[in-house]
Design an enzyme around this catalytic site. Structure first.
Site, PDB file in Angstrom:
ATOM      1  N   GLU A 132       0.538  -1.118  -0.149  1.00 23.22           N
ATOM      2  CA  GLU A 132      -0.089   0.077  -0.042  1.00 23.22           C
ATOM      3  C   GLU A 132       0.771   1.223  -0.020  1.00 23.22           C
ATOM      4  O   GLU A 132       0.523   2.096   0.701  1.00 23.22           O
ATOM      5  CB  GLU A 132      -1.226  -0.023   1.139  1.00 23.22           C
ATOM      6  N   GLU A 239      -5.961 -10.908  -1.587  1.00 20.04           N
ATOM      7  CA  GLU A 239      -6.800 -10.507  -0.510  1.00 20.04           C
ATOM      8  C   GLU A 239      -8.260 -10.457  -0.888  1.00 20.04           C
ATOM      9  O   GLU A 239      -9.052  -9.651  -0.449  1.00 20.04           O
ATOM     10  CB  GLU A 239      -6.453  -9.266   0.291  1.00 20.04           C
TER      11      GLU A 239
HETATM   12  C1  HAH Z   1      -5.542  -4.658   3.826  1.00 20.72           C
HETATM   13  N1  HAH Z   1      -5.622  -3.486   3.888  1.00 20.72           N
HETATM   14  C2  HAH Z   1      -4.235  -5.294   4.366  1.00 20.72           C
HETATM   15  O1  HAH Z   1      -3.501  -5.472   3.413  1.00 20.72           O
HETATM   16  C3  HAH Z   1      -4.161  -6.311   5.328  1.00 20.72           C
HETATM   17  O2  HAH Z   1      -2.998  -6.533   5.738  1.00 20.72           O
HETATM   18  C4  HAH Z   1      -5.246  -6.228   6.296  1.00 20.72           C
HETATM   19  O3  HAH Z   1      -5.400  -7.365   7.172  1.00 20.72           O
HETATM   20  C5  HAH Z   1      -6.708  -5.973   5.593  1.00 20.72           C
HETATM   21  C6  HAH Z   1      -6.649  -5.442   4.484  1.00 20.72           C
HETATM   22  C7  HAH Z   1      -6.982  -2.829   3.086  1.00 20.72           C
HETATM   23  C8  HAH Z   1      -7.287  -1.883   3.357  1.00 20.72           C
HETATM   24  C9  HAH Z   1      -7.102  -1.077   4.726  1.00 20.72           C
HETATM   25  O4  HAH Z   1      -6.676  -1.869   5.814  1.00 20.72           O
HETATM   26  C10 HAH Z   1      -7.425   0.253   5.215  1.00 20.72           C
HETATM   27  C11 HAH Z   1      -7.880   0.919   4.077  1.00 20.72           C
HETATM   28  C12 HAH Z   1      -8.147   0.616   2.753  1.00 20.72           C
HETATM   29  C13 HAH Z   1      -7.766  -0.542   2.617  1.00 20.72           C
END
Ligand code: HAH
Length: 332
Positions: A132, A239
């Site tokens: 990210e 994911e």
């Molecule tokens: C993901 N982010 C992460 O990669 C993962 O490690 C986590 O467990 C869940 C989702 C998605 C995301 C976020 O956490 C916040 C804002 C937008 C997208």
């Protein structure tokens, strides 16, 4: 479908994975073993889980997950080495609360990546090296994170080199969300192209795939797969889930899933997997972000404590219509 396996049904095309955690390898063990041939630790390999304090690592929970996977012949992805979330503040700030300078940050990054990747060398088949890093809005490519601010734009290149030095066999991925949005897609494309042009060891793009019923757009998914594949890198869906809520829905009182929405969810899962099979030559794995609806991160995101039903198995670990669709359309 009692004895059928989702991973076996899709084995001609790609691995099918699930995010698991130190609880679900027990509570959902039989389901994981039957249906998945790849796993990702949901939280246990993140910086704050492995390296809470500067001078000590805690590998126990992550190792338990790896042992579970290995003992059942399941491959494991690593998630994640460099991210702005779930990273302890000591990484960014010194004892006096001052922002650490570039050299210190790179020293910490290198130490962390070397320790973790070497610990799992030849056991983890790929790493989400950076998660990210790309900005959602505005013209800038990189998100304004402490990594960017305190190291500079080359922090991604450095992270990939440190990972490569530690395990030159693992596939090294850049991973992000909203990766099918046309504007963010182009930013991710340009970022990865730049890294490739510089000779940085980056082998793949991880498309998270957190979709919502009303905004999922198959044309955008296809365009993103095409665009990223044109870079000559490997791809994974890392994911995947489909929330039953629309993107702008903030209701909190839904007690059970609406059958009409479950049917729509099945349609979307069916279309996605059908599309994914067309990309088998570049797509190595499709990983769901969880196993069954009774334990999934969307129960707390974006609305804390709101139940969601985003996965392929229901709260009783029974197949949902979406799972049946995935079997039916490959004739398994
Ligand atoms: C993901 N982010 C992460 O990669 C993962 O490690 C986590 O467990 C869940 C989702 C998605 C995301 C976020 O956490 C916040 C804002 C937008 C997208």
């Amino acid at each position: 479908m009692g004895k059928a396996s989702l991973a076996k049904a899709y084995a001609p095309w790609f691995k099918v994975g699930a995010a698991v955690n130190h609880r679900t390898i027990k509570s959902h063990g039989p389901l994981i073993v039957q249906h998945f041939n790849s796993v990702t630790a949901e939280n246990e390999m993140k910086f704050e889980s492995l390296h809470k304090r500067p001078d000590s690592f805690s590998f126990d929970q992550a190792d338990d997950i790896l042992d579970f996977a290995t003992s059942h012949g399941i491959a494991m992805r690593g998630h994640t080495l460099v991210w702005h979330n779930q990273t302890p503040s000591w990484v960014f700030l010194d004892d006096q609360g001052r922002e650490r300078p570039r050299a210190e940050m790179l020293g910490i990054m290198r130490y962390h990546i070397h320790a973790v990747v070497k610990h799992y060398q030849s056991k983890i088949y790929c790493w989400d090296v950076v998660n990210e890093a790309v900005a959602d809005s505005g013209d800038e490519i990189l998100r304004p994170s402490p990594w960017l601010k305190q190291v500079g734009e080359d922090y991604l290149a450095q992270a990939f080199w440190y990972a490569y030095e530690s395990d030159n066999q693992a596939a090294l991925y850049y991973n992000d969300y909203n990766e099918t949005d046309p504007i963010k897609r182009e930013k991710i494309y340009r970022l990865v192209k730049q890294l490739l042009d510089q000779g940085v060891p980056i082998h793949g793009i991880g498309m998270q795939g957190h979709f919502k019923l009303n905004t999922i757009n198959l044309d955008h998914v296809k365009a993103a797969l095409d665009r990223y594949a044109s870079l000559g890198v490997r791809l994974q869906i890392t994911e995947l889930d489909i929330s039953l809520y629309d993107a702008d829905d903030r209701t909190t009182d839904v007690k059970s899933p609406d059958p009409d929405r479950l049917a729509l969810q099945a349609d979307r899962y069916g279309e996605l997997f059908a599309l994914f099979t067309e990309y088998a030559s570049v797509l190595d794995a499709v990983t769901l972000w969880g196993v069954a609806d009774d334990e999934n991160w969307l129960d707390d995101f974006p609305v804390k404590g709101r139940k969601d039903w985003p996965l392929l198995f229901d709260g009783e670990h029974q197949p949902k219509v979406a799972l049946k669709r995935l079997f039916d359309q490959v004739d398994a």
